[in-house]
Design an enzyme around this catalytic site. Structure first.
Site, mmCIF file in Angstrom:
data_model
loop_
_atom_site.group_PDB
_atom_site.id
_atom_site.type_symbol
_atom_site.label_atom_id
_atom_site.label_comp_id
_atom_site.label_asym_id
_atom_site.label_seq_id
_atom_site.Cartn_x
_atom_site.Cartn_y
_atom_site.Cartn_z
ATOM 1 N N HIS A 2 0.837 -1.206 0.000
ATOM 2 C CA HIS A 2 0.000 0.000 0.000
ATOM 3 C C HIS A 2 0.869 1.252 0.000
ATOM 4 O O HIS A 2 0.544 2.253 0.637
ATOM 5 C CB HIS A 2 -0.982 -0.004 1.188
ATOM 6 C CG HIS A 2 -2.096 -0.994 1.003
ATOM 7 N ND1 HIS A 2 -3.196 -0.729 0.214
ATOM 8 C CD2 HIS A 2 -2.252 -2.267 1.453
ATOM 9 C CE1 HIS A 2 -3.997 -1.796 0.220
ATOM 10 N NE2 HIS A 2 -3.445 -2.748 0.944
ATOM 11 N N SER A 56 -3.768 -12.299 -10.728
ATOM 12 C CA SER A 56 -4.165 -12.963 -11.965
ATOM 13 C C SER A 56 -4.721 -11.947 -12.962
ATOM 14 O O SER A 56 -4.522 -12.088 -14.169
ATOM 15 C CB SER A 56 -5.167 -14.082 -11.691
ATOM 16 O OG SER A 56 -6.228 -13.589 -10.930
ATOM 17 N N GLU A 100 -7.076 -0.941 -16.194
ATOM 18 C CA GLU A 100 -7.740 -1.347 -14.940
ATOM 19 C C GLU A 100 -8.391 -0.135 -14.247
ATOM 20 O O GLU A 100 -9.495 -0.224 -13.733
ATOM 21 C CB GLU A 100 -6.745 -2.053 -14.007
ATOM 22 C CG GLU A 100 -7.429 -2.579 -12.770
ATOM 23 C CD GLU A 100 -6.899 -3.912 -12.261
ATOM 24 O OE1 GLU A 100 -6.102 -4.559 -12.959
ATOM 25 O OE2 GLU A 100 -7.296 -4.288 -11.152
ATOM 26 N N ASP A 114 1.504 -4.078 -9.570
ATOM 27 C CA ASP A 114 1.246 -5.425 -10.085
ATOM 28 C C ASP A 114 1.655 -5.546 -11.544
ATOM 29 O O ASP A 114 2.377 -6.471 -11.935
ATOM 30 C CB ASP A 114 -0.236 -5.782 -9.931
ATOM 31 C CG ASP A 114 -0.707 -5.666 -8.495
ATOM 32 O OD1 ASP A 114 0.160 -5.583 -7.606
ATOM 33 O OD2 ASP A 114 -1.922 -5.654 -8.262
#
Ligand code: GLA
Length: 387
Positions: free
Chosen positions: A34, A129, A162, A174
């Site tokens: 975070h 994923s 995203e 990520d």
């Protein structure tokens, strides 16, 4: 794996003429949690498990998707002109989002495709994923159409898609870890500048063990966004007193000096986590470079405590996995990894202690939580590739 998915592709889409096989990894973050949307440092690595894909271009604008992880959904059909941002959770929104994001960045995808995926990242485990599917799709589009993009661009496009297509406000960690993965190395990334460095992960006689809580994320996404806005507000308050761009600009002492500028105790703790966790990530990388694994493990443990008490993103499942891990001799460090609220923990465990670790943590977890956890001994792998 290559034969299996080609065979399935032929079964689902008729034949394999013109099809190519690709792979993109999953990721695990070792420390720096975070911090990526707070201008701090992260230290993730790509894994050898990930998403396999078979893809081929079509001559029309149809899109046909099939996932071996969701076989019961069958072939999902769409077309280039039907693609529009959507919050729905369906898995095809990840490849669609990336196709859309390329278009937004001026790289129009000229034709449709058939795409079959098969991932061996445990579902919903917090090993990214979805980012793996995003980077895989970007890599395929680059390969098909020769778009002039680097792997770092693929990470940024994945995050853009995203954020804007799937409307999940994630940071860059990520997608970056996946697109830029390097075997046996973790990536020390400054998320404020995107400067990065590969650090060899020499664990001597230890391994990285992932424990998957099997707790579904549920409220995770909304809580994630809530943490983000708490940090943004705390930053705004601090900026009244001190000249910083992000929480990552603060060291511990400066934070302590100015923390009273933050108008709520909760926000103060959120910001304290972001500041201290960023410094911990920096110190952990130093420790690893000095081959001081013990110090690295200690910092991992401290990271968990901070995520549990100050950031409050753990919960009984992740706390049980970690606190039971700390009791096992031969565990060098253990913490939750990823967004939290479910998902996984990451532990560094001496080889001879791995069986005991899995047995004891597994037993205690089942007793306390009521269902089983899964364990994976993982290796650090490379970024996306053609197979
Ligand atoms: C999720 C997000 C990342 C990062 C982590 C927490 O995995 O996608 O961008 O914020 O949570 O470190």
């Amino acid at each position: 794996m290559k034969e299996t998915i080609l065979k399935k592709f032929a079964e689902v889409f008729g034949d394999t003429d013109g099809a190519r096989v690709y792979f993109a990894p999953g990721r695990v973050n070792l420390i720096g949690e975070h911090t990526d949307y707070n201008g701090g440092h992260v230290f993730p690595c790509a894994l050898t498990i990930g998403t396999y894909g078979v893809a081929r271009r079509r001559t029309d604008d149809r899109l046909r998707f099939f996932s071996m992880n969701f076989e019961d959904l069958g072939v999902i059909e769409s077309s280039l002109k039907e693609i529009k941002p959507s919050r729905e959770a369906g898995w095809t929104n990840y490849p669609k989002g990336v196709i859309w994001a390329f278009g937004e960045k001026g790289m129009r995808v000229p034709c449709g495709m058939d795409l079959l995926l098969n991932g061996n990242i445990p579902n919903g485990s917090g090993l990214s994923s979805s980012a793996s599917v995003e980077v895989l799709t970007g890599f395929i589009l680059k390969d098909f159409f020769g778009f002039d993009v680097s792997n770092q661009d693929l990470a940024l496009i994945g995050q853009y898609s995203e954020n804007h297509f799937n409307q999940v406000n994630c940071g860059i960690m990520d997608q970056f870890a996946i697109a830029m993965g390097k075997k046996d190395h973790a990536i020390f990334l400054d998320t404020a500048s995107l400067q990065y460095e590969y650090a060899p992960v020499r664990l001597e006689h230890s391994k990285i063990v992932i424990a998957c809580s099997n707790k579904k994320r549920g409220l995770g996404d909304s809580k994630y966004n809530e943490r983000r806005s708490e940090c943004e507000k705390a930053l705004e308050e601090l900026r009244q007193k001190v000249d910083i761009r992000t929480l990552g600009d603060l060291d511990e002492e400066t934070f302590e000096r100015y923390k009273d500028a933050i108008g709520s105790e909760v926000r103060m703790r959120r910001a304290r986590h972001a500041v201290y966790e960023n410094r911990r990530a920096v110190r952990a990388v130093e420790a690893l470079k000095n081959n001081d694994l013990e110090q690295f493990g200690k910092l991992m443990n401290e990271s968990h405590v901070s995520l549990r008490d100050d950031y409050e993103v753990t919960g009984v499942e992740l706390d049980t996995l970690v606190e039971e891990a700390w009791k096992v001799e031969g565990v060098i460090g253990s913490r939750m990894t990823g967004a939290g609220f479910g998902g996984c923990t990451v532990s560094i465990v001496r080889e001879e202690a791995i069986d005991t670790f899995i047995e004891e943590v597994g037993r205690a977890y089942k007793k306390k939580v009521g269902y089983a956890a899964d364990f994976y001994v993982v290796e650090i792998g490379n970024g996306p590739c053609v197979l």
